[in-house]
Each structure stands twice: as C-alpha cells, then as structure tokens.
Design a protein around this motif. Structure first.
Motif, short mmCIF file in Angstrom:
data_model
loop_
_atom_site.label_atom_id
_atom_site.label_comp_id
_atom_site.label_asym_id
_atom_site.label_seq_id
_atom_site.Cartn_x
_atom_site.Cartn_y
_atom_site.Cartn_z
N ASP A 103 0.79 -1.16 0.11
CA ASP A 103 0.16 -0.05 -0.05
C ASP A 103 0.87 1.26 0.07
OD1 ASP A 103 -2.07 -1.65 -0.10
OD2 ASP A 103 -2.55 -1.31 2.22
N TRP A 104 1.89 1.11 0.68
CA TRP A 104 3.01 2.22 0.87
C TRP A 104 3.52 2.52 -0.69
CZ3 TRP A 104 7.85 4.08 0.18
CH2 TRP A 104 8.14 5.41 1.27
N LEU A 105 3.95 1.46 -1.41
CA LEU A 105 4.72 1.63 -2.67
C LEU A 105 3.74 2.08 -3.85
CD1 LEU A 105 7.40 -1.39 -2.32
CD2 LEU A 105 7.84 0.99 -2.18
N VAL A 106 2.71 1.59 -3.72
CA VAL A 106 1.78 1.77 -5.05
C VAL A 106 1.24 3.25 -5.01
CG1 VAL A 106 0.77 -0.31 -5.00
CG2 VAL A 106 -0.33 1.25 -3.35
N ASP A 107 1.71 4.12 -3.90
CA ASP A 107 1.25 5.72 -3.82
C ASP A 107 2.47 6.21 -4.54
OD1 ASP A 107 1.58 8.51 -3.16
OD2 ASP A 107 -0.04 7.67 -1.60
N GLU A 108 2.29 7.05 -5.88
CA GLU A 108 3.38 7.29 -6.83
C GLU A 108 4.37 8.55 -5.99
OE1 GLU A 108 2.23 8.19 -10.55
OE2 GLU A 108 1.50 6.54 -10.94
N LYS A 109 3.43 9.35 -5.21
CA LYS A 109 4.32 10.48 -4.42
C LYS A 109 5.21 9.61 -3.66
CE LYS A 109 0.69 14.00 -4.72
NZ LYS A 109 -0.33 14.64 -3.93
N ARG A 110 4.88 8.50 -2.75
CA ARG A 110 5.76 8.08 -1.79
C ARG A 110 6.82 7.12 -2.42
NH1 ARG A 110 1.05 5.19 1.84
NH2 ARG A 110 0.55 7.04 3.22
N ALA A 111 6.30 6.51 -3.49
CA ALA A 111 7.44 5.92 -4.64
C ALA A 111 8.50 6.76 -5.14
CB ALA A 111 6.88 5.16 -5.52
N ALA A 112 7.98 8.13 -5.51
CA ALA A 112 8.84 9.07 -5.94
C ALA A 112 9.76 9.72 -5.02
CB ALA A 112 7.94 10.25 -6.49
N GLY A 113 9.17 9.67 -3.67
CA GLY A 113 10.12 10.36 -2.39
C GLY A 113 11.27 9.21 -2.28
N LEU A 114 10.83 8.12 -2.23
CA LEU A 114 11.76 6.90 -1.90
C LEU A 114 12.91 7.00 -3.08
CD1 LEU A 114 12.58 4.43 -0.34
CD2 LEU A 114 11.15 2.91 -1.66
N SER A 115 12.36 7.13 -4.55
CA SER A 115 13.39 6.97 -5.58
C SER A 115 14.29 8.23 -5.46
CB SER A 115 12.69 7.08 -6.86
OG SER A 115 11.97 8.34 -7.10
N ARG A 116 13.76 9.33 -4.88
CA ARG A 116 14.68 10.63 -4.57
C ARG A 116 15.68 10.22 -3.40
NH1 ARG A 116 10.18 13.33 -5.85
NH2 ARG A 116 9.57 13.54 -3.56
N PHE A 117 15.39 9.63 -2.51
CA PHE A 117 16.08 9.39 -1.34
C PHE A 117 17.19 8.17 -1.90
CE2 PHE A 117 17.00 6.03 1.92
CZ PHE A 117 17.61 6.86 3.05
N VAL A 118 16.79 7.03 -2.61
CA VAL A 118 17.71 6.34 -3.04
C VAL A 118 18.82 6.87 -3.82
CG1 VAL A 118 18.34 4.12 -4.36
CG2 VAL A 118 16.19 4.28 -2.74
N GLY A 119 18.32 7.84 -4.75
CA GLY A 119 19.13 8.69 -5.61
C GLY A 119 20.36 9.39 -4.87
N ARG A 120 19.80 10.03 -3.89
CA ARG A 120 20.76 10.67 -2.98
C ARG A 120 21.93 9.79 -2.24
NH1 ARG A 120 16.27 13.69 -1.96
NH2 ARG A 120 15.72 12.59 0.23
N LEU A 121 21.39 8.71 -2.03
CA LEU A 121 22.14 7.74 -1.20
C LEU A 121 23.08 6.99 -1.92
CD1 LEU A 121 22.23 6.62 1.77
CD2 LEU A 121 20.81 4.77 1.20
N VAL A 122 22.82 6.70 -3.28
CA VAL A 122 23.73 5.92 -4.23
C VAL A 122 25.16 6.51 -4.37
CG1 VAL A 122 24.00 4.79 -6.46
CG2 VAL A 122 21.96 4.38 -5.26
N PRO A 123 25.21 7.89 -4.74
CA PRO A 123 26.31 8.48 -4.90
C PRO A 123 27.42 8.42 -3.36
CG PRO A 123 24.47 9.67 -5.98
CD PRO A 123 24.00 8.62 -5.13
N GLN A 124 26.65 8.48 -2.57
CA GLN A 124 27.45 8.44 -1.26
C GLN A 124 27.81 6.84 -1.33
OE1 GLN A 124 25.02 9.55 1.99
NE2 GLN A 124 24.32 11.49 1.08
N MET A 125 27.12 5.97 -1.44
CA MET A 125 27.79 4.39 -1.35
C MET A 125 28.87 4.29 -2.37
SD MET A 125 24.02 2.66 -1.24
CE MET A 125 24.95 0.97 -1.41
N LEU A 126 28.79 4.89 -3.73
CA LEU A 126 29.81 4.83 -4.49
C LEU A 126 31.24 5.60 -4.04
CD1 LEU A 126 27.87 5.60 -7.72
CD2 LEU A 126 28.51 3.45 -7.13
#
Length: 430
Positions: free
Chosen positions: A134-157
């Motif tokens: 239910d949390w993921l199918v909400d596009e706004k939440r999914a977009a927020g999660l993708s932005r969070f992952v996008g900010r996190l991945v460069p730090q991981m790299l």
C-alpha cells in the motif's frame, strides 16, 4: 502541523489528568464523610441504646464499620505515604520499594510480554507485506523513495571508491577473464550461430556483395586492366580482354544467382562443411587454442583494457550523480515506476506476501529476543529515575479512586461482621 498536533495531545492529556485528580478528590471526601458518619452514628446509637435496646444493633454496626473504615484507610494510605506522618514500619510501601518495583516491572514485561511465543503470535497478526505494498503503490511515496535512493547511491559509490573495492573488482574481473578458454567459447558461440543456419544468412550477404562487385564499373575496369596486363599484346589488339571479362562476369553472375536462389546449392553445402570443420578445429586444435590464448593475453595487457574498468566506473558514477542532482530525471522516473510495480506485484501475489511476512516475523522476533533484556533494563531505569512524589502521584491518580472504594467495602463488611458478632454475643454469651 506536527507541533500543533503534539500540543493538542499534551492538552488532552492534561485535561484527562485533571479529571482524574478531581474524581479522586471527590471519592476521598465521600469516604471521609462516610467514616465520620459511622462515628457519629455510633455515638448516637450508644446514647439511645438504654432507651431503645434495638439501637445496640445499630451501635454494633457503626462501631465495626468505623473500625473497618479506619483499618482500610490506614492500608490505603500506607501504600503511598506514612499515615499522619508517623514513622510506622512497613508504610509508604511504594516509595520505599521504588527500586524493587522498577526491577520487577521490567522483568515482568520481559517475561510475560516479550517472550518469543507471544511476540511471534502478535507479529503474525500484522500483514507487513500489505502495508509495504500500500505504501509503494502511492506514486508520491514511490517518487520520494526514489529520490532518497538517488541521493544515497552516490554516497555509497564514494564509499566504495575509498574502500578500494573498485580496483579489487577490476583485478578480479581480469583474473576471471584470464581463466576463460577462448577457443572452446568461440566454438560454442559459432555452434549457436549455425544452429538456425545463421551462417547461411552471412553467406547470402557475401553472395550479394560479390554480385554488387560484378556490377561496379570501377571494379570491372580494374579487372579488365588486370586481364589486359596478363594477355599477350596480340590478343589485346583484338580486344580479347573485353571478351574474357564479359565471359568471366557472366559466368560468375550466373553462378551467384544460382547460389542465391538454391538453398541446397553445392557451394552452400561446401560452406556448411567449411564452417563445421572450423568449429571442430576450434574445439580440438591445440594450435588454435594457443593462438586464441595469445590474442586474449595481448588484448588484456593493452593499456586501454586496464583503464576500461575505471572508465566504466566513472561513467556509471556520472550517470547516477546526474540522476541524484536532478539533471537526469529518467533514473528517478524508472525507479519510481519500479517501486510502484513492486507494490502492485506484492498486492497481487499472496504467496510472495506470505513469504515476506514470514521473513518479517522471523527478523522482528529475533530482534525483540535480542533486545528484550535491554527493554527490561530501560523500563527499570526509567522507573528508578522517577521522582518519588511524581511516582506516588502517578500511581495514586490512576488507581487511587479504586483503592478508596476499599474503604467503603471495609465499612460495609465491618458493619455486617459487627452485627453478626453482636447477635452471637446476645444469643450465646448473655
């Protein structure tokens, strides 16, 4: 918004506490009034007993009720403080045993509420996978999660680069390529290519290319010059070069047309034998194997190959950093779509949800089991840090009103017992 909500909750809690304090005060006043009434009733009944003997029953009831009320008042007060401030032993029980109460409370919660069995049963009641879906199918939440992952991945790299993992991966990749036998691998690839007669399609392209050469004026002129150079001068005087070229081109064109039109032409069969023989040689020939290995080693030793991993890594990092910075929205768009699709898949597939919930139960129950002693200690430490006055007030506010009813029960039960004893005295001892 969060602060205003917290303020409202605190206001509601304060109002509830005030209501409890007021109710407790009223109950205490009623209990004290009832006790005073029993004393007054006892005095009046004793005074009138000589004139009206039946008042002896009333006096016995009031006397025993007074004693019962006083005894229960003492018991209730002794829980929270010293009665009348006197240093009587075994009074002010809750303040005097704060440490023991804290330890026992923490241990009680650990044993009875955080035991593995009850924790697992309670966790099984929660459909964690459905909540995630239910949390993921909400596009706004999914977009927020993708932005969070996008900010996190460069730090991981960046962390990966600093750890030397990139160089390690590059070296491991080279080592694994060194182990690959090129000739058998090439034979397998060619076998796959020839399985559906792909080599014949290549042969068709070769035939068409040759046909194109025969129709090219420059190519024909070059062939004619070559023929003229090889023929004696006498033949060239009679334009034999043109005749021979025409015959050669016509014969070659006819052959190529026949080959292209006939799927079973002998030249095709010869090409099949050549390809199959070449594949067999690749599999078994030591000479081919040595040549292929030398080619592989030479290729891997080139500077361009050594820099390939670094170039690929830098390109990947630049691509991801562009997405994290918002310069490449395609990454976030695809990630958002992926998260939404994962949520929909979870919602549609009960088996995946069941497996996921089982994993949550195992992980969370293991976490609770490993941390429950810490929870017990935390609760005990918090109770021990409470101010004694605050602790006493908190307990009295929440259960003191019910304890006051013990005083009413004590007066009633005591009065009934007093009447029973008075009847026994008048019946058997008079």
């Amino acid at each position: 918004m969060a602060r205003s909500t917290a303020g409202v909750l605190q206001g509601d809690a304060a109002l509830q506490e005030q209501a409890k304090v007021a109710a407790l005060r009223r109950t205490k006043i009623v209990a004290a009034t009832a006790l005073v009434g029993c004393i007054a009733l006892f005095a009046v009944a004793k005074t009138l007993e000589a004139a009206w003997p039946a008042m002896g029953f009333v006096a016995a009831f009031a006397e025993a009720a007074t004693i019962g009320g006083l005894a229960d008042w003492y018991a209730v007060v002794a829980l929270f403080r010293r009665p009348l401030g006197l240093p009587i032993p075994h009074t002010a029980i809750i303040p005097a045993n704060q440490t023991r109460i804290a330890d026992n409370l923490g241990r009680f919660i650990e044993v009875n509420f955080l035991a593995p069995g009850p924790v697992r049963e309670k966790l099984k009641e929660v459909d964690f996978a459905a909540l995630v879906a239910d949390w993921l199918v909400d596009e706004k939440r999914a977009a927020g999660l993708s932005r969070f992952v996008g900010r996190l991945v460069p730090q991981m790299l960046a962390a990966v680069e600093q750890s030397g993992l990139r160089d390690f991966v590059g070296q491991r990749l080279k080592d694994e390529l060194e182990k690959v036998k090129v000739a058998p691998l090439a034979a397998d690839l060619l076998s796959t290519f020839t399985h559906d007669r792909g080599h014949q399609k290549l042969f068709d392209e070769i035939v068409r290319a040759l046909s194109g050469v025969l129709a090219d004026e420059k190519a024909l002129e070059a062939m004619r010059e070559k023929i003229r150079a090889e023929l004696p001068s006498l033949f060239n005087m009679f334009r034999a070069d043109a005749y021979l070229l025409k015959k050669i081109v016509a014969s070659a064109a006819t052959l190529l047309n026949d080959v292209e039109a006939d799927a079973d032409h002998p030249l095709r069969e010869e090409f099949d034998r050549f390809v199959q023989g070449f594949i067999a040689e690749l599999r078994t020939s030591q000479d081919y194997a040595r040549r292929a290995e030398k080619l592989k080693h030479d290729l891997l030793a080139r500077p361009e190959m050594r820099d390939l991993v670094g170039t690929m890594w830098n390109s990947l990092r630049a691509f991801i950093e562009d997405g994290a910075a918002g310069r490449n929205t395609a990454i976030q768009t695809h990630m958002t779509s992926m998260f939404v699709e994962v949520g929909r898949h979870l919602a549609r597939d009960p088996k995946v949800r069941a497996d996921m919930n089982a994993g949550f139960v195992v992980a969370l129950s293991a976490f609770v089991e490993s941390q429950k002693s810490g929870v017990s200690t935390f609760i005990a430490d918090q109770v021990k840090r409470w101010d004694l006055a605050q602790l006493t007030r908190l307990i009295e506010i929440n259960i003191g009103r019910d304890l006051q009813y013990i005083r009413f029960n004590g007066m009633i039960v005591g009065g009934i017992a007093g009447v029973a004893l008075y009847i026994f005295e008048r019946t058997f001892l008079s």
